[in-house]
Design an enzyme around this catalytic site. Structure first.
Site, PDB file in Angstrom:
ATOM      1  N   GLY A  78       0.793  -1.216   0.000  1.00 30.74           N
ATOM      2  CA  GLY A  78       0.000   0.000   0.000  1.00 30.74           C
ATOM      3  C   GLY A  78       0.827   1.269   0.000  1.00 30.74           C
ATOM      4  O   GLY A  78       0.463   2.268  -0.637  1.00 30.74           O
ATOM      5  N   THR A  79       1.940   1.264   0.726  1.00 28.81           N
ATOM      6  CA  THR A  79       2.785   2.464   0.801  1.00 28.81           C
ATOM      7  C   THR A  79       3.338   2.829  -0.568  1.00 28.81           C
ATOM      8  O   THR A  79       3.295   3.998  -0.985  1.00 28.81           O
ATOM      9  CB  THR A  79       3.927   2.251   1.806  1.00 28.81           C
TER      10      THR A  79
ATOM     11  N   SER B  35      -3.177  -3.559   0.075  1.00 31.47           N
ATOM     12  CA  SER B  35      -2.025  -4.281   0.611  1.00 31.47           C
ATOM     13  C   SER B  35      -2.509  -5.645   1.083  1.00 31.47           C
ATOM     14  O   SER B  35      -3.383  -5.732   1.952  1.00 31.47           O
ATOM     15  CB  SER B  35      -1.396  -3.492   1.769  1.00 31.47           C
ATOM     16  N   ALA B  36      -1.958  -6.706   0.521  1.00 30.74           N
ATOM     17  CA  ALA B  36      -2.492  -8.058   0.721  1.00 30.74           C
ATOM     18  C   ALA B  36      -2.463  -8.511   2.171  1.00 30.74           C
ATOM     19  O   ALA B  36      -3.331  -9.280   2.600  1.00 30.74           O
ATOM     20  CB  ALA B  36      -1.722  -9.058  -0.151  1.00 30.74           C
ATOM     21  N   HIS B  37      -1.489  -8.037   2.943  1.00 31.94           N
ATOM     22  CA  HIS B  37      -1.358  -8.556   4.300  1.00 31.94           C
ATOM     23  C   HIS B  37      -2.427  -8.020   5.251  1.00 31.94           C
ATOM     24  O   HIS B  37      -2.502  -8.436   6.401  1.00 31.94           O
ATOM     25  CB  HIS B  37       0.045  -8.275   4.853  1.00 31.94           C
TER      26      HIS B  37
ATOM     27  N   CYS C 174       2.675   1.047  12.189  1.00 31.75           N
ATOM     28  CA  CYS C 174       3.754   1.602  11.362  1.00 31.75           C
ATOM     29  C   CYS C 174       4.607   2.578  12.162  1.00 31.75           C
ATOM     30  O   CYS C 174       5.707   2.924  11.761  1.00 31.75           O
ATOM     31  CB  CYS C 174       3.177   2.305  10.138  1.00 31.75           C
TER      32      CYS C 174
ATOM     33  N   GLN D 237      -7.286  -0.376   4.453  1.00 31.67           N
ATOM     34  CA  GLN D 237      -8.014  -0.987   5.566  1.00 31.67           C
ATOM     35  C   GLN D 237      -9.408  -1.469   5.165  1.00 31.67           C
ATOM     36  O   GLN D 237     -10.066  -2.176   5.941  1.00 31.67           O
ATOM     37  CB  GLN D 237      -8.131  -0.010   6.737  1.00 31.67           C
TER      38      GLN D 237
ATOM     39  N   ASN E 134      -6.853   3.926   9.609  1.00 33.94           N
ATOM     40  CA  ASN E 134      -6.180   2.734  10.129  1.00 33.94           C
ATOM     41  C   ASN E 134      -6.026   2.711  11.642  1.00 33.94           C
ATOM     42  O   ASN E 134      -5.754   1.661  12.224  1.00 33.94           O
ATOM     43  CB  ASN E 134      -4.796   2.590   9.480  1.00 33.94           C
TER      44      ASN E 134
END
Length: 377
Positions: free
Chosen positions: A71-72, A200-202, A328, A180, A152
């Site tokens: 995502g970043t 973002s997959a995680h 983060c 999110q 988030n």
């Protein structure tokens, strides 16, 4: 001692079916997608098939999906491209965005003299849409609005459709960090037009180090990474084939049980809130955490009536993993920029904890956490 994981907004455990898909790919699908021989073609076909399946979930075309390292990177690619390729000279965002947006906007302000304006947010973290309209009406500069769909840290849900409509009315581009939301909430980009989104997959039981950026058709992309012209020239770097397939599987699994999982997590969240208030009636919930319709089913940000800097450490000693804000920033001692923006100076002195759930969270884990919180409080 139990091990209880309640930090799913930071990352989620990888689903066993996702691990199986990635394991098989590592064994059987090792070719470089840029190679023209049969091994490369096989890898290329699997990547493109994953792109098509992911695009279908959002009702867009495969050519609009660009795979990234998360995502970043996707946020950076979108904001950077808006300035260097789409002639954006002004960005409107908020002070409670993920740092992938805030810090990128600050960089673009410094390097490209981009004007940055911040829309007001209320004490629940909801952007003031009247102020957004005023900001858009105040300048003729080409503008990108960047506001996240689900915060988030506090879980507040942006009225995505309303913001989309405002941006269209004022000829502004619209980017939403949807990291999110994806895998937990349905997003149909034909029903709710947004120019750019990120994943973002995680965050939905997929692997770390892979995600994607959605670029609405018609917007050319200038890459930030140069070298191999992969991703149709949008991002040079050999595709992370196994992780892309893992992300595809994770998203397909999440999409198949989206409403059922959301209902389950909201029930857990509601139960948790009721039991917390039984422990101490002075416990409050940051943002719109207590509103099941206007906050994420995955996030509950709790303001405790204590001042205990060691609470997270104490919970960890009991096997309970939670966060004091954005993971983060877990190595930072500056505190949460989101809570700093929405809480009073007095409330910032108290301890806030972010509990975040997934479809794998059990009621037994919630009960164990409640038991330990009761002892610690």
């Amino acid at each position: 001692m139990k091990n209880v994981y309640l930090d799913n907004a930071a990352t989620t455990p990888i689903d066993p079916e996702v691990i199986q898909v990635m394991h098989e790919s590592m064994q059987e699908n090792f070719g470089n997608p840029s190679s023209t021989h049969q091994f490369g073609r096989k890898a290329k076909n699997t990547v493109e098939n994953a792109r098509k399946n992911i695009a279908k979930i959002f009702n867009v075309t495969a050519s609009e999906i660009i795979f990234t390292a998360g995502g970043t990177e996707a946020d950076n690619l979108i904001l950077h491209n808006a300035v260097v390729n789409l002639d954006v000279t002004r960005i409107i965002t908020s002070k409670i965005e993920h740092h992938a947006v805030i810090h990128t906007a600050e960089f673009l302000e410094k390097e490209y003299n981009v004007e940055i304006d911040y829309v007001d947010v209320d004490n629940c973290g909801t952007p003031n849409l009247h102020h957004l309209k005023q900001l858009l009406q105040s300048s003729e500069k080409k503008t990108l609005v960047s506001l996240m769909y689900i915060n988030n840290e506090i879980g507040t849900i942006l009225p995505l459709g309303e913001v989309s409509k405002i941006c269209i009315e004022h000829n502004a581009l619209f980017h939403s960090d949807t990291v999110q939301a994806i895998g937990h909430y349905e997003i149909d980009l034909q029903l709710t037009p947004v120019d750019f989104i990120t994943a973002s997959a995680h965050k939905f039981h997929g692997p770390k180090g892979v995600g994607f950026a959605y670029f609405k058709k018609g917007y050319g992309i200038q890459p930030m990474l140069h070298g191999g012209d992969q991703e149709k020239g949008a991002r040079s770097s050999t595709e992370n084939v196994h992780s892309i397939l893992g992300m595809e599987k994770a998203l397909l699994l999440a999409s198949a049980s989206l409403e059922e999982d959301k209902k389950y997590m909201n029930e857990l969240k509601s139960y948790f809130m009721i039991e917390l208030n039984k422990i101490n009636s002075k416990i409050r919930f940051n943002g719109k955490s207590s509103n099941l319709d206007e906050s994420s089913c995955t996030i509950l940000n709790v303001l405790l009536p204590i001042k205990n800097e060691m609470l997270l450490f104490s919970l960890d000693l009991h096997g309970i993993a939670v966060s004091g804000g954005s993971a983060c920033q877990s190595g930072s001692n500056v505190g949460s920029h989101v809570l700093h923006e929405i809480l009073s100076d007095e409330d910032q002195e108290f301890t806030s904890v972010r509990f975040s759930f997934s479809r794998k969270t059990s009621k037994e884990e919630i009960d164990y956490t409640l038991q330990k919180l009761k002892e610690l409080l």
